[in-house]
Design an enzyme around this catalytic site. Structure first.
Site, mmCIF file in Angstrom:
data_model
loop_
_atom_site.group_PDB
_atom_site.id
_atom_site.type_symbol
_atom_site.label_atom_id
_atom_site.label_comp_id
_atom_site.label_asym_id
_atom_site.label_seq_id
_atom_site.Cartn_x
_atom_site.Cartn_y
_atom_site.Cartn_z
ATOM 1 N N LYS A 80 33.457 44.583 -34.058
ATOM 2 C CA LYS A 80 32.689 45.486 -33.784
ATOM 3 C C LYS A 80 33.544 46.530 -32.966
ATOM 4 O O LYS A 80 34.371 46.059 -32.061
ATOM 5 C CB LYS A 80 31.481 44.964 -32.689
ATOM 6 N N LYS A 104 36.227 42.890 -24.296
ATOM 7 C CA LYS A 104 34.774 43.469 -23.637
ATOM 8 C C LYS A 104 33.693 42.460 -24.369
ATOM 9 O O LYS A 104 32.746 42.190 -23.555
ATOM 10 C CB LYS A 104 34.539 44.916 -24.266
ATOM 11 N N LYS A 116 38.427 48.312 -34.360
ATOM 12 C CA LYS A 116 38.517 49.740 -33.897
ATOM 13 C C LYS A 116 39.127 50.372 -35.021
ATOM 14 O O LYS A 116 39.761 49.614 -35.971
ATOM 15 C CB LYS A 116 39.385 49.821 -32.859
ATOM 16 N N THR A 200 27.468 53.798 -21.480
ATOM 17 C CA THR A 200 28.880 53.547 -20.951
ATOM 18 C C THR A 200 28.701 53.894 -19.289
ATOM 19 O O THR A 200 29.105 53.079 -18.444
ATOM 20 C CB THR A 200 29.627 54.370 -21.497
ATOM 21 N N ASN A 231 31.701 62.525 -21.567
ATOM 22 C CA ASN A 231 30.462 61.747 -21.751
ATOM 23 C C ASN A 231 30.380 60.526 -20.658
ATOM 24 O O ASN A 231 29.144 60.741 -20.005
ATOM 25 C CB ASN A 231 30.678 60.856 -23.364
ATOM 26 N N SER A 358 25.311 49.040 -28.293
ATOM 27 C CA SER A 358 25.635 49.036 -29.502
ATOM 28 C C SER A 358 25.155 47.728 -30.023
ATOM 29 O O SER A 358 24.480 47.623 -31.144
ATOM 30 C CB SER A 358 27.235 49.035 -29.774
HETATM 31 P P1 NAD Z 1 35.108 62.879 -23.373
HETATM 32 O O1 NAD Z 1 36.207 63.643 -24.586
HETATM 33 O O2 NAD Z 1 33.877 63.437 -23.421
HETATM 34 O O3 NAD Z 1 35.640 63.521 -21.966
HETATM 35 C C1 NAD Z 1 36.979 63.319 -21.457
HETATM 36 C C2 NAD Z 1 37.027 64.220 -20.205
HETATM 37 O O4 NAD Z 1 38.430 63.857 -19.710
HETATM 38 C C3 NAD Z 1 36.867 65.783 -20.445
HETATM 39 O O5 NAD Z 1 36.391 66.295 -19.224
HETATM 40 C C4 NAD Z 1 38.272 66.202 -20.408
HETATM 41 O O6 NAD Z 1 38.304 67.574 -19.872
HETATM 42 C C5 NAD Z 1 38.811 65.190 -19.356
HETATM 43 N N1 NAD Z 1 40.425 65.205 -19.587
HETATM 44 C C6 NAD Z 1 40.900 65.415 -20.756
HETATM 45 N N2 NAD Z 1 42.388 65.276 -20.794
HETATM 46 C C7 NAD Z 1 42.389 65.008 -19.309
HETATM 47 C C8 NAD Z 1 43.752 65.222 -18.454
HETATM 48 N N3 NAD Z 1 45.049 65.159 -19.095
HETATM 49 N N4 NAD Z 1 43.448 65.113 -17.081
HETATM 50 C C9 NAD Z 1 42.049 65.155 -16.544
HETATM 51 N N5 NAD Z 1 41.027 65.229 -17.185
HETATM 52 C C10 NAD Z 1 41.127 65.130 -18.647
HETATM 53 O O7 NAD Z 1 35.368 61.427 -23.445
HETATM 54 P P2 NAD Z 1 34.295 60.248 -22.895
HETATM 55 O O8 NAD Z 1 33.628 59.653 -23.977
HETATM 56 O O9 NAD Z 1 34.030 60.614 -21.688
HETATM 57 O O10 NAD Z 1 35.756 59.088 -22.449
HETATM 58 C C11 NAD Z 1 36.271 59.280 -21.553
HETATM 59 C C12 NAD Z 1 37.390 57.958 -21.196
HETATM 60 O O11 NAD Z 1 36.209 56.757 -20.923
HETATM 61 C C13 NAD Z 1 38.084 57.488 -22.452
HETATM 62 O O12 NAD Z 1 39.334 56.881 -21.998
HETATM 63 C C14 NAD Z 1 37.303 56.716 -23.450
HETATM 64 O O13 NAD Z 1 38.108 55.841 -24.067
HETATM 65 C C15 NAD Z 1 36.470 56.128 -22.213
HETATM 66 N N6 NAD Z 1 35.204 55.235 -22.714
HETATM 67 C C16 NAD Z 1 34.342 56.006 -23.174
HETATM 68 C C17 NAD Z 1 32.962 55.367 -23.565
HETATM 69 C C18 NAD Z 1 31.775 56.304 -24.416
HETATM 70 O O14 NAD Z 1 31.030 55.647 -24.527
HETATM 71 N N7 NAD Z 1 31.976 57.502 -24.060
HETATM 72 C C19 NAD Z 1 32.987 53.909 -23.868
HETATM 73 C C20 NAD Z 1 34.055 53.183 -23.508
HETATM 74 C C21 NAD Z 1 35.142 53.988 -22.977
#
Ligand code: NAD
Length: 424
Positions: A80, A104, A116, A200, A231, A358
Site C-alpha cells: 500500500k 508506517k 509506492k 495526516t 495539506n 486509507s
Molecule cells: P503540499 O505540497 O501540500 O505542501 C508543501 C508545503 O511546503 C507548501 O506550503 C510549500 O510552499 C512548502 N515548501 C515547499 N518547498 C519548500 C521549501 N524549500 N522550504 C519551505 N517550505 C517549502 O505537501 P503536503 O501534502 O503538505 O506534504 C508535506 C510533507 O508532508 C511532505 O514531506 C509529504 O511527503 C509529507 N506527508 C504528507 C502527507 C499528506 O497526507 N499530505 C502524508 C504523509 C507525509
C-alpha cells in the site's frame, strides 16, 4: 531521514534517501536479533517496475513519461502506498518511500506491506486532459502487479482525489467490475472515506498531544512553529489553533511569518493558495532558516526533506520536534537533537495517520458499509495513541532514540511474517 549530501544536477535535487534508510533498517534488525539475510531481504523492495507511458499532449505531439511502482514487502499482506507526480521523482526515492510505507504500516499495525509509485512529470504545467491521459496510462502500464488484494495505491505529492477517481475508473474498466478497493483517497461519492483529507494532520495533532504529555507541556498556550503550509501544515495549524496552542510561525517555499503573540491562522488559511503559498502577501517575512531556529515549544517540519541537519541542529530551540514531512531530519541531526534532550517524533510514526485512514477507506470499500466522520476520528485517535506509546516505551526500555525505536517496531512484523513464510 536523509543523507546530508545533496547535489544539483540539471536542476534536479538529488538527495540520497535510500542509503540512510537502509542504515537504520540494518541497525533495527540487529537490535531485534535478526540475521544479515533478513537485512538482505528488506533493504530493497521485492519488486520494482519501470514503465513508459505515451501521452498525446494538447499540442498534438506524443510525450513519453517514465513511471515507477515499488513493492517493498508483501509478507504481511498486500502492499500500500501513494503515487507521486513530480519532476524530481527517481528510482531510489520511490524505493525509500516504499520502505517508509512498510515501516508506517508496521508501526500502526495494518495488515499491509509498503508500496509506492511515481511519475516523472510536472502536473503544474499540464492540462486537465493531459493529466487524465497520464493517470489512466499509468494504471494500464502497472495493472498486472496492482489490485485490491495485491497493491493498493493512494495520493501523494501533487496527486489528489480527482486523479484517484480516474485511476479507479480505468482499473474498473479493465477489470470489468466496479473496484473501489483498488485505490484510496477517492472522492466521497466514489467510496472515499470521511476524514481522509485531514488524516495526516489529525494524526500529527494526536502525536503532538502525546509527546507534550511526556514532556510536561500544556498544549493550551504552547508556542508552535510549522514549516510548510500545504495539506499537512495548514490543517495542522488549524487543529493546533483549535486546541488552544499559539501558532507563532508558519512558512512556505517563499519565506516565513513570525508573530510571538500568535498568528491569525484563520486569516492565513483563508488566503493560502492550492499549492500552500501565503507568505507572498506579506512584506515582513523571515527566512525558513530563521523560522526553524525560533524560540518555541513545538517545531513541526511539514514541507520537504533535509531541513534539520548537523549545521542547524544545535540552534533548534524547540523542546519537541514532530516530523510531519517525510525525511526532514538527517541521521546526524537526529543524534544531536536526542543528545540535547529534545523529543523527536519521527516521520514514520508522526505522519502515519494518512495511511491509517486509507486503510479505513479500503475496509469500508470491502464491507460496502460506510462510517461517520466521528467513527473515523475515534478509531484514528486510538491507533495513533497506542502507536506513540509503543514506540516511546521501546525507546525508553531499549535505550535507543525515537527513530531507531520506530524502525524496530515498524520492521518487526514484516520480518516475523517473512520468517514464518519460510523466506529467510
Ligand atoms: P503540499 O505540497 O501540500 O505542501 C508543501 C508545503 O511546503 C507548501 O506550503 C510549500 O510552499 C512548502 N515548501 C515547499 N518547498 C519548500 C521549501 N524549500 N522550504 C519551505 N517550505 C517549502 O505537501 P503536503 O501534502 O503538505 O506534504 C508535506 C510533507 O508532508 C511532505 O514531506 C509529504 O511527503 C509529507 N506527508 C504528507 C502527507 C499528506 O497526507 N499530505 C502524508 C504523509 C507525509
Amino acid at each position: 531521514m536523509v543523507a546530508e549530501k545533496s547535489t544539483e544536477k540539471n536542476n534536479i535535487t538529488d538527495i540520497d534517501v535510500l542509503a540512510p534508510t537502509q542504515e537504520v533498517i540494518k541497525e533495527a534488525l540487529e537490535k531485534l536479533g535478526y540475521s544479515s539475510e533478513m537485512y538482505d531481504l528488506l533493504k530493497e523492495p521485492l519488486r520494482m517496475m519501470t514503465v513508459k507511458i505515451p501521452v498525446r499532449m494538447d499540442n498534438g505531439q506524443v510525450k513519453v513519461f517514465t513511471g515507477y511502482r515499488a513493492q517493498h514487502n508483501d509478507a504481511v499482506g498486500p502492499t500500500k502506498g501513494g503515487i507521486r507526480f513530480h519532476p524530481n521523482v527517481n528510482e531510489n526515492e520511490v524505493k525509500a518511500l516504499s520502505i517508509w510505507m512498510s515501516l508506517k504500516c508496521g508501526i500502526v499495525d495494518l495488515p499491509y506491506g509498503g508500496g509506492k509509485g511515481g511519475i516523472i512529470c510536472d502536473p503544474r504545467e499540464m492540462s486537465f486532459r493531459e493529466l487524465e491521459a497520464l493517470s489512466r496510462g499509468y494504471v494500464r502500464a502497472i495493472s498486472q502487479i496492482v489490485g485490491p488484494t495485491k497493491d493498493i495505491p493512494a495520493p501523494d505529492v501533487f496527486t489528489n482525489s480527482q486523479i484517484m477517481a480516474w485511476m479507479m475508473d480505468e482499473y474498473s474498466r479493465m477489470d470489468e467490475f466496479n473496484s473501489p478497493g483498488f485505490i484510496t483517497g477517492k472522492p466521497l461519492v466514489l467510496g472515499g472515506s470521511h476524514g481522509r483529507e485531514t488524516a495526516t494532520a489529525k494524526g500529527v495533532t494526536i502525536v503532538i498531544g502525546e509527546a507534550a504529555k511526556r514532556k510536561g507541556i500544556e498544549l493550551k498556550g504552547a508556542r508552535v512553529v510549522i514549516q510548510g503550509f500545504g495539506n499537512a501544515g495548514s490543517f495542522l495549524a488549524k487543529f493546533m489553533h483549535e486546541a488552544g496552542a499559539k501558532v507563532i510561525g508558519i512558512s512556505d517555499a517563499y519565506g516565513a511569518l513570525h508573530d510571538p503573540n500568535g498568528l491569525d491562522i484563520e486569516y492565513l488559511l483563508d488566503r493560502r493558495d492550492s499549492y500552500g503559498t501565503v507568505t507572498k502577501l506579506f512584506e515582513n517575512t523571515i527566512s525558513n532558516k530563521e523560522l526553524l531556529e525560533l524560540d518555541c515549544d513545538i517545531l513541526v517540519p511539514a514541507a520537504i526533506e533535509n531541513q534539520i541537519t548537523k549545521e542547524n541542529a544545535n540552534d533548534i530551540k524547540a523542546k519537541i520536534v514532530v516530523e510531519a514531512a517525510n525525511g526532514p531530519t538527517t541521521l546526524e541531526a537526529t543524534k544531536i537533537l536526542t543528545e540535547r534532550g529534545i523529543l523527536l517524533v519521527p516521520d514514520v510514526l508522526a505522519s502515519a495517520g494518512g495511511v491509517t485512514v486509507s486503510y479505513f477507506e479500503w475496509v469500508q470499500n470491502n464491507q460496502g458499509y460506510y462510517w461517520t466522520e466521528q467513527e473515523v476520528e475515534d478509531r484514528l485517535e486510538k491507533v495513533m495513541v497506542q502507536s506513540f506509546a509503543n514506540i516511546y516505551e521501546t525507546s525508553v526500555n531499549r535505550n535507543v532514540n525515537m527513530r531507531l525505536a520506530a524502525y524496530m517496531v515498524g520492521v518487526r512484523k514484516m520480518a516475523e511474517a517473512s520468517h514464518f513464510r519460510g523466506w529467510v
